[in-house]
Design a protein around this motif. Structure first.
Motif, PDB file in Angstrom:
ATOM      1  N   GLY A 290      28.982  35.011  49.687  1.00 13.81           N
ATOM      2  CA  GLY A 290      29.100  35.201  48.250  1.00 13.81           C
ATOM      3  C   GLY A 290      29.945  34.117  47.616  1.00 13.81           C
ATOM      4  O   GLY A 290      30.327  33.142  48.269  1.00 13.81           O
ATOM      5  N   PRO A 291      30.277  34.292  46.337  1.00 11.43           N
ATOM      6  CA  PRO A 291      31.020  33.253  45.621  1.00 11.43           C
ATOM      7  C   PRO A 291      32.464  33.121  46.081  1.00 11.43           C
ATOM      8  O   PRO A 291      33.067  34.071  46.571  1.00 11.43           O
ATOM      9  CB  PRO A 291      30.956  33.710  44.159  1.00 11.43           C
ATOM     10  CG  PRO A 291      30.677  35.164  44.215  1.00 11.43           C
ATOM     11  CD  PRO A 291      29.913  35.410  45.474  1.00 11.43           C
ATOM     12  N   ILE A 292      32.991  31.927  45.892  1.00  8.03           N
ATOM     13  CA  ILE A 292      34.407  31.645  46.124  1.00  8.03           C
ATOM     14  C   ILE A 292      34.945  31.158  44.786  1.00  8.03           C
ATOM     15  O   ILE A 292      34.370  30.245  44.179  1.00  8.03           O
ATOM     16  CB  ILE A 292      34.597  30.587  47.230  1.00  8.03           C
ATOM     17  CG1 ILE A 292      33.978  31.109  48.539  1.00  8.03           C
ATOM     18  CG2 ILE A 292      36.081  30.248  47.399  1.00  8.03           C
ATOM     19  CD1 ILE A 292      33.868  30.082  49.634  1.00  8.03           C
ATOM     20  N   CYS A 293      36.006  31.797  44.316  1.00 12.15           N
ATOM     21  CA  CYS A 293      36.505  31.541  42.970  1.00 12.15           C
ATOM     22  C   CYS A 293      38.007  31.316  42.961  1.00 12.15           C
ATOM     23  O   CYS A 293      38.715  31.773  43.852  1.00 12.15           O
ATOM     24  CB  CYS A 293      36.200  32.746  42.068  1.00 12.15           C
ATOM     25  SG  CYS A 293      34.451  33.146  41.947  1.00 12.15           S
ATOM     26  N   THR A 294      38.467  30.636  41.929  1.00 12.54           N
ATOM     27  CA  THR A 294      39.891  30.573  41.643  1.00 12.54           C
ATOM     28  C   THR A 294      40.214  31.789  40.796  1.00 12.54           C
ATOM     29  O   THR A 294      39.486  32.115  39.857  1.00 12.54           O
ATOM     30  CB  THR A 294      40.242  29.301  40.845  1.00 12.54           C
ATOM     31  OG1 THR A 294      39.841  28.164  41.596  1.00 12.54           O
ATOM     32  CG2 THR A 294      41.725  29.222  40.566  1.00 12.54           C
ATOM     33  N   VAL A 295      41.305  32.477  41.141  1.00 12.51           N
ATOM     34  CA  VAL A 295      41.752  33.624  40.357  1.00 12.51           C
ATOM     35  C   VAL A 295      43.225  33.452  40.023  1.00 12.51           C
ATOM     36  O   VAL A 295      43.952  32.738  40.716  1.00 12.51           O
ATOM     37  CB  VAL A 295      41.535  34.974  41.093  1.00 12.51           C
ATOM     38  CG1 VAL A 295      40.061  35.238  41.340  1.00 12.51           C
ATOM     39  CG2 VAL A 295      42.318  35.050  42.384  1.00 12.51           C
ATOM     40  N   GLY A 296      43.646  34.101  38.959  1.00 14.11           N
ATOM     41  CA  GLY A 296      45.054  34.123  38.592  1.00 14.11           C
ATOM     42  C   GLY A 296      45.548  35.545  38.611  1.00 14.11           C
ATOM     43  O   GLY A 296      44.841  36.463  38.204  1.00 14.11           O
ATOM     44  N   ASP A 297      46.783  35.746  39.105  1.00  9.39           N
ATOM     45  CA  ASP A 297      47.339  37.096  39.093  1.00  9.39           C
ATOM     46  C   ASP A 297      48.098  37.332  37.790  1.00  9.39           C
ATOM     47  O   ASP A 297      48.124  36.467  36.907  1.00  9.39           O
ATOM     48  CB  ASP A 297      48.198  37.357  40.338  1.00  9.39           C
ATOM     49  CG  ASP A 297      49.510  36.578  40.378  1.00  9.39           C
ATOM     50  OD1 ASP A 297      49.889  35.950  39.362  1.00  9.39           O
ATOM     51  OD2 ASP A 297      50.169  36.615  41.429  1.00  9.39           O
ATOM     52  N   ALA A 298      48.709  38.468  37.660  1.00  7.91           N
ATOM     53  CA  ALA A 298      49.389  38.841  36.421  1.00  7.91           C
ATOM     54  C   ALA A 298      50.589  37.941  36.115  1.00  7.91           C
ATOM     55  O   ALA A 298      51.054  37.897  34.982  1.00  7.91           O
ATOM     56  CB  ALA A 298      49.843  40.297  36.503  1.00  7.91           C
ATOM     57  N   TYR A 299      51.084  37.222  37.115  1.00 13.11           N
ATOM     58  CA  TYR A 299      52.244  36.354  36.942  1.00 13.11           C
ATOM     59  C   TYR A 299      51.861  34.889  36.774  1.00 13.11           C
ATOM     60  O   TYR A 299      52.723  34.021  36.739  1.00 13.11           O
ATOM     61  CB  TYR A 299      53.200  36.520  38.130  1.00 13.11           C
ATOM     62  CG  TYR A 299      53.611  37.953  38.324  1.00 13.11           C
ATOM     63  CD1 TYR A 299      54.542  38.545  37.493  1.00 13.11           C
ATOM     64  CD2 TYR A 299      53.025  38.727  39.317  1.00 13.11           C
ATOM     65  CE1 TYR A 299      54.907  39.875  37.653  1.00 13.11           C
ATOM     66  CE2 TYR A 299      53.373  40.052  39.487  1.00 13.11           C
ATOM     67  CZ  TYR A 299      54.319  40.618  38.651  1.00 13.11           C
ATOM     68  OH  TYR A 299      54.661  41.934  38.808  1.00 13.11           O
TER      69      TYR A 299
END
Length: 138
Positions: free
Chosen positions: A32-41
């Motif tokens: 499946g996809p590989i993505c950059t994510v950001g957390d709440a901080y």
């Protein structure tokens, strides 16, 4: 039931109170996809999706279990796992670049770093093997 839902840019992946917003699609992996994510901080991580199929779910459980058991400075860190309608996601430490990119950036001076790089790689590989795991990319 197999899912074809794509969790696109802006989608929120959450587990309990932890939330990760998909910032960018990096690549399409085997599962499946590989993505950059950001957390709440504001910390950027990488999210690797395993589509919601029976075979991918089994691979996800094995990989998540292995990464949870393998805590070493030279192994990518697993921060979290998240279930979403698009599949199961591993939330991983983001690395700024791979070894090939680093070697290109350093250029001719790279050779002097080879002993330290090889030592770190061999330490991680020894750690993995002593815990009964085999690395499929080696």
């Amino acid at each position: 039931m197999e899912s074809t839902t794509f969790a696109g840019v802006g989608t929120i992946l959450c587990r309990d109170a932890r939330r990760y917003r998909i910032l960018a699609h990096l690549a399409e992996g085997r599962h499946g996809p590989i993505c950059t994510v950001g957390d709440a901080y504001g910390k950027k991580c990488v999210a690797k999706c395993f589509r919601a199929t029976k075979s991918d779910a089994a691979v996800f459980r094995r990989e998540a279990s292995a990464l949870e058991a393998l805590r070493h400075p030279n192994i990518v860190y697993l921060f979290d796992t998240v279930s979403h309608e698009s599949g199961n996601w591993l939330i991983l430490e983001a690395c700024n670049m791979n070894l090939g990119g680093w070697l290109k950036q350093v250029g001719r001076d790279a050779a002097r770093h080879f002993p330290a790089i090889a030592s770190g790689m061999l330490q991680a590989l020894d750690y993995v093997h002593r815990r009964g795991f085999l690395h499929g990319d080696v």
